[in-house]
Design a protein around this motif. Structure first.
Motif, PDB file in Angstrom:
ATOM      1  N   ASP A 271     133.284  79.757  56.128  1.00  0.00           N
ATOM      2  CA  ASP A 271     132.408  78.613  55.930  1.00  0.00           C
ATOM      3  C   ASP A 271     133.209  77.494  55.284  1.00  0.00           C
ATOM      4  O   ASP A 271     134.400  77.631  54.995  1.00  0.00           O
ATOM      5  CB  ASP A 271     131.194  78.989  55.064  1.00  0.00           C
ATOM      6  N   LEU A 272     132.542  76.364  55.062  1.00  0.00           N
ATOM      7  CA  LEU A 272     133.202  75.201  54.460  1.00  0.00           C
ATOM      8  C   LEU A 272     132.172  74.397  53.692  1.00  0.00           C
ATOM      9  O   LEU A 272     131.083  74.118  54.202  1.00  0.00           O
ATOM     10  CB  LEU A 272     133.865  74.331  55.534  1.00  0.00           C
ATOM     11  N   THR A 273     132.519  74.044  52.462  1.00  0.00           N
ATOM     12  CA  THR A 273     131.687  73.182  51.638  1.00  0.00           C
ATOM     13  C   THR A 273     132.476  71.922  51.307  1.00  0.00           C
ATOM     14  O   THR A 273     133.603  72.008  50.812  1.00  0.00           O
ATOM     15  CB  THR A 273     131.263  73.883  50.336  1.00  0.00           C
ATOM     16  N   VAL A 274     131.897  70.768  51.601  1.00  0.00           N
ATOM     17  CA  VAL A 274     132.516  69.481  51.298  1.00  0.00           C
ATOM     18  C   VAL A 274     131.657  68.788  50.251  1.00  0.00           C
ATOM     19  O   VAL A 274     130.466  68.562  50.473  1.00  0.00           O
ATOM     20  CB  VAL A 274     132.645  68.608  52.558  1.00  0.00           C
ATOM     21  N   LEU A 275     132.252  68.480  49.099  1.00  0.00           N
ATOM     22  CA  LEU A 275     131.528  67.850  48.002  1.00  0.00           C
ATOM     23  C   LEU A 275     132.259  66.590  47.560  1.00  0.00           C
ATOM     24  O   LEU A 275     133.493  66.494  47.693  1.00  0.00           O
ATOM     25  CB  LEU A 275     131.399  68.802  46.806  1.00  0.00           C
TER      26      LEU A 275
END
Length: 900
Positions: free
Chosen positions: A292-296
């Motif tokens: 998965d990938l989280t961009v913050l």
């Protein structure tokens, strides 16, 4: 007998309509049907165009139509398509006239994929409908609520009416679960297997849907199981009190998947130096089941911003890992002001591990933590005190491969990184190659027994190649960084053997041959233009060769002192392991040259062209050193407190007590001394192994002069004691808890990954990206938490650390360090938790790092507060929000700006 319609009769041959006497046919049909039990009808075929008279045949040749053969009426179908199973505790009543089956008390009905359990069930097998409802007990309380299951869907209503044929249903006060949501509706209409319409519904993630801590109230809902919920006007209700939070419509995603992509809503904050801000806004990408990938991102009104990319990946029986990349553009104050500053900081973390089952002969692992030296001290989105106090960042990425040859060959390729956050000096190896061939025993007999001096002779081959880079934070990954790289390789062939001497002594003898290759050497000379000694780098292959010899002799001595079987302490056992080692390395001055150290050329010094290389230069003088070591352990046998046990209990008095020193035969008494200081170290465990005690001291046999410089005179000959204690230290670590021993701690704490401490003496790490995570270990309470809480002592844990350092190298005779730190956590109530981390420095006479933290478990919500009141890292943080990941954006977070 059949009756044909009173209409034209078509012939089968020419299809010509025959005119009949209508009155006579009707009269005859009436009498013929008086005794007819069953009457069947037949539709006429589509009327066709009349055939011209010239083409008609003789009407006498026509045959009557056999209406029975083309009869289109099918036999009546059974009332249900499958077998029905049912049972009830009191009775099962069948009413054939009304086509009803009534089941009473603990009724159960099974048909196709439908399972129905209820107090009363009424099955109308003529209408293909079933009704289920509750029963009242003797006290007038409703019991035996219906439990309706169809496939994977389950509903627990007050009552339900379901049609087996149309699959439609009416449900009153239904209760169901979809993922993390629990749904209750006053009336539910089931159109088919995929669409429901709800009236007077509430949605919540609370465990008790009838008495939730909060819920979303709406009047009209369209519900598609496993996909989505679309509502009309929706209002949030907390503790049965409607809030002003309302939406004209709402959309709730429903899925059985582990993760769903979606927007991450930001939190609002303000800063005195950077203005207003939106923090932790971004998007979560559920790319697949494996990664998965989280961009913050953060944005401040003065122009500061931050970006973070976080990804986790895993494949069963193969590998798992995660990657975190953080970048911050920090602007302090406003342009034109004297305190205006702008800088970029970053941090990269990567952790990877490979399952050994996927490939037993090879492995790959990574543990990376690199970036700006000041990242953890200046980051606007990190509240990690343990990491900010850490002075070293380190990384390692390695791959190893074993070749199952005879002898076996082992290889590994490693890239390492070590960064001092104070000096901002970075040391890297890109990469390091290690290879070795297993030991070979050339004189081993056919029976394979290694016994004696000759048969134990063995040798092996080792190779170590490095590409070493030394740079600074400002030049990291710039071209100049690679221009100063040093490349070298070291080959070594150790030869050794071991054998028994005089039955009780173990002896080891070894010799080692080394050859070092370098791609750069130096040429040193005095530069008249610069008025100093300069080194000229010479590119090209060069090598030097060395050899050395060493041997050791050791034994183990056991001693037991018995006090008597009737004593509490029955005996004490003392184990000593003395050893003597000798090492000799000849002088390799042939690799040394001379240079003039001044302009006149009168001062001549030696140097080696291999100085500054990866593996250093060969020794210019021979080394002739003998070392002495003595390790001790002390055990005791005592009477066990448990009277049922007959054997005495063994306890450890001292885990280790070690003494070590060495003697240099080639010492000159000016720059080097024959006897090295005696190093004393030891450790033990007290209080049921909950307290670790470690101590050490350095004892120097030589005296010092009035200026504090060591002289070649024994201290005892200078009017002092046999040894002069130049330094000493002691540390105590004590951890105690009345919580369950099997309670698991939080795994992969971010503070540990950043280089912080495992314990919380420097406070807990605050994950500002996802504050649904608790500060405390094992914060989730089960259903029996309150009962267990009041039936037992208050759960608590405490960690204590004490450090004492003494220095007397030049007669200063003072305590250099003396501090104590403590961290304690306690369950104040079943839902309240509190903790504190603090300490005191007795030398500086001040309070060390202090953090106060509280947490309230609000069932489906969580409230959290922590406060660091003192020091440059002083800050506070408050959070309240829903625990569920589906509604993680419903939160309120407020915190102060870190004083960085």
């Amino acid at each position: 007998m059949t009756c044909q319609k009173t209409s034209h009769i078509f012939t089968k041959i020419v299809f010509k309509p025959l005119h009949t006497n209508l009155f006579n046919i009707v009269l005859l049909s009436f009498f013929l049907t008086l005794g007819c039990g069953n009457v069947y009808s037949q539709d006429t075929t589509k009327k066709k165009k009349a055939t011209p008279a010239s083409k008609q045949s003789d009407s006498l040749q026509t045959k009557p139509i056999d209406t029975i053969k083309i009869d289109s009426i099918k036999p009546k179908k059974a009332f249900l398509d499958g077998k029905v199973k049912y049972k009830a505790k009191d009775y099962a009543k069948i009413d054939q006239k009304r086509k009803l089956i009534t089941l009473y008390n603990e009724a159960e009905l099974y048909y196709q994929d439908v399972e129905l359990k209820s107090g009363i069930i009424v099955l109308d097998y003529e209408k293909n409908e079933v009704y289920a409802g509750r029963l009242k007990d003797s006290a007038g309380v409703y019991t035996q609520y219906p439990n309706f299951k169809q496939g994977a869907s389950a509903v627990e209503p007050d009552s339900i009416r379901f049609n087996f044929k149309t699959k439609k249903a009416l449900i009153w006060n239904s209760r169901s679960e979809q993922g993390e949501f629990r749904i209750k509706a006053s009336v539910t209409k089931k159109e088919n297997d995929s669409v429901y319409f709800l009236k007077g519904a509430r949605f919540t993630t609370a465990k008790d849907v009838d008495n939730p801590e909060y819920y979303f109230q709406t009047s009209k809902v369209k519900f598609i199981p496993g996909k989505k919920v679309i509502t009309g006007l929706t209002n949030m209700v907390i503790a049965d009190v409607p809030t002003p939070i309302a939406l004209p419509f709402a959309y709730f995603p429903m899925t059985n998947e582990k993760s769903v992509s979606g927007i991450i809503l930001p939190s609002y904050n303000d800063s005195n130096t950077r203005g207003f801000s939106l923090q932790n806004m971004g998007y979560y990408f559920a790319l697949s089941d494996n990664y998965d990938l989280t961009v913050l991102g953060d944005y401040y009104t003065n122009g500061s911003y931050a970006m973070r990319f976080e990804s986790a990946y895993a494949e069963r029986y193969k590998y798992r890992g995660n990657v975190n990349i953080r970048f911050e553009n920090l602007i302090t104050s406003e342009r034109g002001y004297p305190d205006y500053a702008k800088q970029n900081i970053y941090n990269i973390q990567w952790s990877h591990s490979k399952d050994t089952k996927s490939s037993p002969n090879s492995s790959f692992s990574a543990s990376v933590n690199l970036g700006s030296s000041k990242y953890f001290k200046q980051s606007i989105n990190q509240a990690n005190i343990g990491s900010s106090l850490n002075n070293t960042l380190s990384s390692s990425v390695s791959y190893s491969k074993n070749f199952n040859t005879l002898p076996q060959i082992r290889t590994s390729l490693t890239a390492t990184h070590s960064q001092n956050t104070q000096t901002e000096v970075i040391n890297m190896t890109l990469p390091t190659l290690e290879a070795s061939v297993d030991r070979i025993y050339p004189f081993l007999g056919k029976n394979g027994v290694k016994k004696g001096f000759i048969k134990n002779i063995n040798f092996q081959y080792n190779l170590s190649g490095k590409n070493s880079i030394v740079t600074t934070d400002s030049l990291f990954f710039k071209p100049q960084m690679f221009n100063d790289a040093k490349i070298g390789a070291r080959h070594s062939i150790p030869i050794s053997t071991n054998f028994k001497l005089f039955k009780y002594f173990s002896a080891t003898t070894s010799a080692n041959y080394q050859e070092v290759w370098q791609t750069k050497t130096i040429e040193r000379s005095y530069s008249a233009e610069q008025s100093k000694v300069v080194d000229k780098v010479v590119n090209g292959f060069d090598a030097y060769r060395t050899y050395s010899f060493s041997s050791s002799l050791g034994t183990t001595i056991y001693g037991t002192f018995n006090f008597g079987e009737d004593k509490k302490i029955k005996s004490i056992r003392h184990v000593m392991r003395p050893s003597v080692t000798y090492g000799y390395t000849p002088s390799f001055d042939k690799y040394y040259d001379t240079y003039a150290a001044d302009a006149t050329g009168t001062i001549i010094k030696q140097y080696s062209r291999f100085e500054g290389g990866i593996f250093g230069a060969p020794g210019s003088s021979n080394s002739n050193i003998v070392g002495f070591d003595l390790s001790n352990t002390f055990e005791a046998k005592v009477t066990d407190k448990d009277s049922t046990k007959t054997e005495p209990k063994k306890i450890m008095l001292l885990n280790n007590l070690n003494f070590s020193t060495s003697y240099n035969f080639n010492a000159d008494g000016i720059t080097s001394f024959a006897w090295q200081p005696v190093r004393v170290s030891g450790g033990t465990q007290l209080l049921n192994n909950k307290m670790n005690v470690n101590f050490g001291a350095t004892l120097n046999p030589y005296a010092i002069d009035n200026s504090g410089r060591q002289i070649n005179t024994f201290n005892i000959d200078n009017g002092g004691s046999l040894f002069r204690m130049t330094s000493a230290n002691m540390t105590l670590n004590y951890s105690i808890s009345n919580k369950e021993k099997n309670k698991k701690k939080t795994e992969n704490k971010q503070s540990e990954r950043n280089g912080g401490r495992e314990d919380d003496l420097f406070g807990t790490n605050t994950d500002l990206n996802d504050q649904r995570k608790s500060q405390f270990d094992g914060s989730e309470e089960d259903d029996n938490a309150i009962t267990e809480f009041f039936n037992a002592k208050l759960p608590w844990d405490m960690t204590l650390a004490y450090s004492l350092t003494y220095g007397n190298a030049a007669r200063e005779n003072k305590i250099i360090g003396n501090s104590i730190m403590v961290s304690a956590n306690m369950d104040i109530t079943p839902r309240w938790k509190g903790g504190v981390s603090t300490g005191y420095d007795f030398v500086q006479k001040g309070v060390t790092f202090t953090q106060i933290r509280f947490e309230r478990d609000l069932l489906s919500w969580r409230m959290d507060f922590n406060w660091t009141p003192l020091g440059t890292n002083s800050n506070w943080n408050f959070f309240i929000g829903i625990k569920s990941g589906v509604l993680s954006d419903i939160k309120w977070n407020k915190r102060s700006t870190l004083n960085r």
